[in-house]
Design a protein around this motif. Structure first.
Motif, PDB file in Angstrom:
ATOM      1  N   SER A   1      -4.813   2.260   7.074  1.00  3.58           N
ATOM      2  CA  SER A   1      -4.459   1.095   6.260  1.00  3.58           C
ATOM      3  C   SER A   1      -5.406  -0.067   6.533  1.00  3.58           C
ATOM      4  O   SER A   1      -5.849  -0.756   5.601  1.00  3.58           O
ATOM      5  CB  SER A   1      -3.014   0.678   6.560  1.00  3.58           C
ATOM      6  OG  SER A   1      -2.673  -0.493   5.860  1.00  3.58           O
ATOM      7  N   LEU A   2      -5.756  -0.278   7.800  1.00  2.69           N
ATOM      8  CA  LEU A   2      -6.675  -1.364   8.142  1.00  2.69           C
ATOM      9  C   LEU A   2      -8.060  -1.116   7.553  1.00  2.69           C
ATOM     10  O   LEU A   2      -8.704  -2.035   7.032  1.00  2.69           O
ATOM     11  CB  LEU A   2      -6.759  -1.528   9.660  1.00  2.69           C
ATOM     12  CG  LEU A   2      -5.481  -2.012  10.351  1.00  2.69           C
ATOM     13  CD1 LEU A   2      -5.663  -2.019  11.857  1.00  2.69           C
ATOM     14  CD2 LEU A   2      -5.095  -3.403   9.866  1.00  2.69           C
ATOM     15  N   ARG A   3      -8.524   0.138   7.631  1.00  3.92           N
ATOM     16  CA  ARG A   3      -9.831   0.457   7.041  1.00  3.92           C
ATOM     17  C   ARG A   3      -9.813   0.273   5.532  1.00  3.92           C
ATOM     18  O   ARG A   3     -10.761  -0.255   4.945  1.00  3.92           O
ATOM     19  CB  ARG A   3     -10.233   1.894   7.392  1.00  3.92           C
ATOM     20  CG  ARG A   3     -10.725   2.094   8.810  1.00  3.92           C
ATOM     21  CD  ARG A   3     -11.415   3.441   8.957  1.00  3.92           C
ATOM     22  NE  ARG A   3     -10.490   4.538   8.702  1.00  3.92           N
ATOM     23  CZ  ARG A   3      -9.767   5.147   9.630  1.00  3.92           C
ATOM     24  NH1 ARG A   3      -9.852   4.752  10.891  1.00  3.92           N
ATOM     25  NH2 ARG A   3      -8.974   6.149   9.314  1.00  3.92           N
ATOM     26  N   ALA A   4      -8.709   0.722   4.901  1.00  6.94           N
ATOM     27  CA  ALA A   4      -8.609   0.583   3.441  1.00  6.94           C
ATOM     28  C   ALA A   4      -8.600  -0.888   3.043  1.00  6.94           C
ATOM     29  O   ALA A   4      -9.241  -1.284   2.060  1.00  6.94           O
ATOM     30  CB  ALA A   4      -7.344   1.286   2.945  1.00  6.94           C
ATOM     31  N   ARG A   5      -7.876  -1.709   3.807  1.00  4.08           N
ATOM     32  CA  ARG A   5      -7.845  -3.142   3.490  1.00  4.08           C
ATOM     33  C   ARG A   5      -9.217  -3.773   3.679  1.00  4.08           C
ATOM     34  O   ARG A   5      -9.631  -4.624   2.883  1.00  4.08           O
ATOM     35  CB  ARG A   5      -6.819  -3.841   4.373  1.00  4.08           C
ATOM     36  CG  ARG A   5      -5.376  -3.491   4.040  1.00  4.08           C
ATOM     37  CD  ARG A   5      -4.408  -4.227   4.945  1.00  4.08           C
ATOM     38  NE  ARG A   5      -3.026  -3.847   4.677  1.00  4.08           N
ATOM     39  CZ  ARG A   5      -1.978  -4.341   5.317  1.00  4.08           C
ATOM     40  NH1 ARG A   5      -2.159  -5.243   6.271  1.00  4.08           N
ATOM     41  NH2 ARG A   5      -0.758  -3.934   5.014  1.00  4.08           N
ATOM     42  N   ALA A   6      -9.908  -3.369   4.748  1.00  5.32           N
ATOM     43  CA  ALA A   6     -11.249  -3.926   4.986  1.00  5.32           C
ATOM     44  C   ALA A   6     -12.199  -3.538   3.856  1.00  5.32           C
ATOM     45  O   ALA A   6     -12.984  -4.368   3.379  1.00  5.32           O
ATOM     46  CB  ALA A   6     -11.781  -3.432   6.334  1.00  5.32           C
ATOM     47  N   GLU A   7     -12.131  -2.269   3.424  1.00  6.87           N
ATOM     48  CA  GLU A   7     -12.996  -1.829   2.323  1.00  6.87           C
ATOM     49  C   GLU A   7     -12.653  -2.561   1.034  1.00  6.87           C
ATOM     50  O   GLU A   7     -13.541  -2.957   0.283  1.00  6.87           O
ATOM     51  CB  GLU A   7     -12.853  -0.317   2.136  1.00  6.87           C
ATOM     52  CG  GLU A   7     -13.423   0.499   3.297  1.00  6.87           C
ATOM     53  CD  GLU A   7     -13.089   1.967   3.176  1.00  6.87           C
ATOM     54  OE1 GLU A   7     -12.372   2.333   2.201  1.00  6.87           O
ATOM     55  OE2 GLU A   7     -13.523   2.751   4.046  1.00  6.87           O
ATOM     56  N   ARG A   8     -11.328  -2.744   0.784  1.00  7.02           N
ATOM     57  CA  ARG A   8     -10.928  -3.456  -0.431  1.00  7.02           C
ATOM     58  C   ARG A   8     -11.362  -4.918  -0.382  1.00  7.02           C
ATOM     59  O   ARG A   8     -11.814  -5.481  -1.379  1.00  7.02           O
ATOM     60  CB  ARG A   8      -9.415  -3.357  -0.611  1.00  7.02           C
ATOM     61  CG  ARG A   8      -8.926  -3.959  -1.921  1.00  7.02           C
ATOM     62  CD  ARG A   8      -7.487  -3.599  -2.221  1.00  7.02           C
ATOM     63  NE  ARG A   8      -6.580  -4.076  -1.195  1.00  7.02           N
ATOM     64  CZ  ARG A   8      -5.934  -3.308  -0.328  1.00  7.02           C
ATOM     65  NH1 ARG A   8      -6.125  -1.996  -0.361  1.00  7.02           N
ATOM     66  NH2 ARG A   8      -5.121  -3.805   0.568  1.00  7.02           N
ATOM     67  N   ALA A   9     -11.227  -5.529   0.811  1.00  9.86           N
ATOM     68  CA  ALA A   9     -11.652  -6.926   0.945  1.00  9.86           C
ATOM     69  C   ALA A   9     -13.155  -7.064   0.733  1.00  9.86           C
ATOM     70  O   ALA A   9     -13.621  -8.023   0.108  1.00  9.86           O
ATOM     71  CB  ALA A   9     -11.259  -7.459   2.327  1.00  9.86           C
ATOM     72  N   GLU A  10     -13.922  -6.090   1.234  1.00  8.87           N
ATOM     73  CA  GLU A  10     -15.373  -6.130   1.047  1.00  8.87           C
ATOM     74  C   GLU A  10     -15.724  -5.984  -0.430  1.00  8.87           C
ATOM     75  O   GLU A  10     -16.601  -6.688  -0.944  1.00  8.87           O
ATOM     76  CB  GLU A  10     -16.023  -5.010   1.863  1.00  8.87           C
ATOM     77  CG  GLU A  10     -17.540  -5.007   1.803  1.00  8.87           C
ATOM     78  CD  GLU A  10     -18.157  -3.930   2.675  1.00  8.87           C
ATOM     79  OE1 GLU A  10     -19.388  -3.773   2.633  1.00  8.87           O
ATOM     80  OE2 GLU A  10     -17.396  -3.239   3.388  1.00  8.87           O
TER      81      GLU A  10
ATOM     82  N   GLU B   1     -13.745  -6.754  -2.979  1.00 13.73           N
ATOM     83  CA  GLU B   1     -13.329  -7.973  -3.666  1.00 13.73           C
ATOM     84  C   GLU B   1     -14.322  -9.106  -3.404  1.00 13.73           C
ATOM     85  O   GLU B   1     -14.594  -9.912  -4.288  1.00 13.73           O
ATOM     86  CB  GLU B   1     -11.933  -8.372  -3.208  1.00 13.73           C
ATOM     87  CG  GLU B   1     -10.840  -7.425  -3.702  1.00 13.73           C
ATOM     88  CD  GLU B   1      -9.479  -7.759  -3.137  1.00 13.73           C
ATOM     89  OE1 GLU B   1      -9.419  -8.653  -2.249  1.00 13.73           O
ATOM     90  OE2 GLU B   1      -8.484  -7.156  -3.562  1.00 13.73           O
TER      91      GLU B   1
ATOM     92  N   ASP C   1       0.828  -1.183   0.000  1.00 16.02           N
ATOM     93  CA  ASP C   1       0.000   0.000   0.000  1.00 16.02           C
ATOM     94  C   ASP C   1       0.873   1.248   0.000  1.00 16.02           C
ATOM     95  O   ASP C   1       1.887   1.335   0.695  1.00 16.02           O
ATOM     96  CB  ASP C   1      -0.914   0.013   1.240  1.00 16.02           C
ATOM     97  CG  ASP C   1      -1.924  -1.114   1.202  1.00 16.02           C
ATOM     98  OD1 ASP C   1      -2.221  -1.574   0.097  1.00 16.02           O
ATOM     99  OD2 ASP C   1      -2.383  -1.525   2.282  1.00 16.02           O
TER     100      ASP C   1
END
Length: 387
Positions: free
Chosen positions: A162-171, A173, A2
């Motif tokens: 970064s954690l929020r961005a990863r969670a949003e990206r995982a959702e 995906e 990231d």
């Protein structure tokens, strides 16, 4: 990896409540620092007393604009704190705000300005029994701690971002995977429905067309033909129920589907087509010592079924030649050929049968080819033994 977010993305929203408790902490800090000299200034240096209050008030006003111009505000407030202990609280808040940006050049600049400003105030302030070495070391330690605290807050904000961005990206995906799974399942259902129904419906259409063409049939022959149409329609309903049963195989209810067709069922499929008047030459040269795997056999069955359906639709009266060969090492090759014909039936066709077969074959790791050779249409497929 990231990319590092900007400080604007990581900063929390500054509401009036968050602004109020920050200013309250600044006021407490300023009171503690100034309390050591306020009484002496009131009695002996009253002009300096009011200068400290004025500069401190100005510092409290300036620190409210720290997010618009973090470094200029921090340097300006540091300059005011050189002549006012009251400005030490706003100076600390402005310095922490700059440190959260994690730009080490800015941190070094503002930290140095605060160290110098504090040292100036300690020099000019009427502090009794002051040991300059001790106060200098304390000054350095406090300012290093303040800037370190700001760096920690900035690092923590980046981590949370970064954690929020990863969670949003995982959702996102996951939503894409669900959409892809739905699309794949729709394609699977479409292939199964076409393979099952097109074959039976083409038989019904052909027999109904034959009855409509004959106007000299006696009642017993007519009833026999209508009975055959009824039988084919019933078979279509049964096979449709089988497909739906397989597609709902994860349900906990009782099983409703009959076993899916295998390679061994191809002979019966050919025999049925022959009984309905279609000329077929069938040659089976597949190694009989090892049973064909179920998935591979089902795919070969669907290919032969589609070939029979296509002959009925597009080349009625033509003779169909079917050959299959192979073993565990070479895989299975099935070849269907029939003379090209300009005569077709009125049965509609969307051309999806071969597309579905090509998709089905590709999913099993095989290939499907079609060609025209010397006025003969050829459909040839190869599948690995263990598809």
């Amino acid at each position: 990896m990231d990319s590092r977010p900007s400080h604007v993305e990581t900063q929390p929203e500054l509401t009036w409540v968050s602004q109020a408790w920050r200013l309250a902490l600044c006021l407490v800090y300023s009171s503690v620092v100034w309390s050591s000299v306020a009484e002496m200034e009131w009695h002996d240096y009253r002009h300096f007393f009011f200068i400290e209050l004025a500069f401190g008030a100005l510092a409290f006003v300036l620190v409210g604009f720290r997010r618009r111009a973090p470094v200029p505000v921090a340097v300006a407030v540091a300059g005011l704190s050189a002549f006012s202990g009251v400005a030490s609280g706003p100076g600390t808040l402005a310095a922490v705000s700059v440190a959260t940006r994690r730009d080490y050049r800015e941190v070094l600049l503002v930290g140095s300005a605060n160290v110098v400003a504090t040292q100036v105030w300690l020099t000019i302030a009427p502090i009794e029994d002051q040991e300059y070495l001790v106060t200098t070391l304390v000054n350095l330690a406090v300012n290093i701690g303040v800037m370190g605290w700001g760096l920690y807050i900035g690092s923590r904000r980046e981590l949370l971002w970064s954690l929020r961005a990863r969670a949003e990206r995982a959702e996102l995906e996951q939503e894409l995977r669900v959409a892809q799974a739905r699309s794949t399942e729709r394609a699977r259902i479409a292939r199964e429905m076409h393979d099952v129904l097109a074959h039976r419906i083409s038989q019904v259409s052909m027999q109904a067309g034959a009855l409509a063409f004959r106007d000299d049939l006696e009642a017993p022959r007519l009833r026999e033909g209508l009975g055959q149409i009824q039988g084919q329609a019933n078979d279509a309903l049964h096979e449709l129920r089988d497909v739906l049963g397989v597609l709902r195989e994860d349900d906990e209810g009782p099983a409703t589907a009959r076993p899916q067709p295998t390679y061994d069922d191809i002979a019966a499929l050919v025999a049925e087509a022959r009984s309905l008047g279609l000329g077929i030459d069938y040659s089976d040269d597949v190694d009989p010592t090892h049973p064909v795997p179920a998935a591979t056999g089902r795919t070969v069955y669907r290919i032969v079924q589609e070939g029979i359906t296509n002959v009925r639709k597009h080349a009625p009266g033509s003779r169909l030649a079917i050959t299959s060969s192979g073993d565990q090492r070479a895989g299975i090759t099935v070849r269907l050929s029939n003379p090209l014909s300009t005569r077709g039936t009125s049965a509609p066709g969307a051309g999806l049968g071969l597309i579905g077969l090509r998709e089905r074959t590709g999913l099993r790791g095989g290939r499907l080819e079609q060609s025209a050779e010397n006025d003969t249409f050829v459909l040839e497929a190869w599948l690995p033994w263990s598809a």
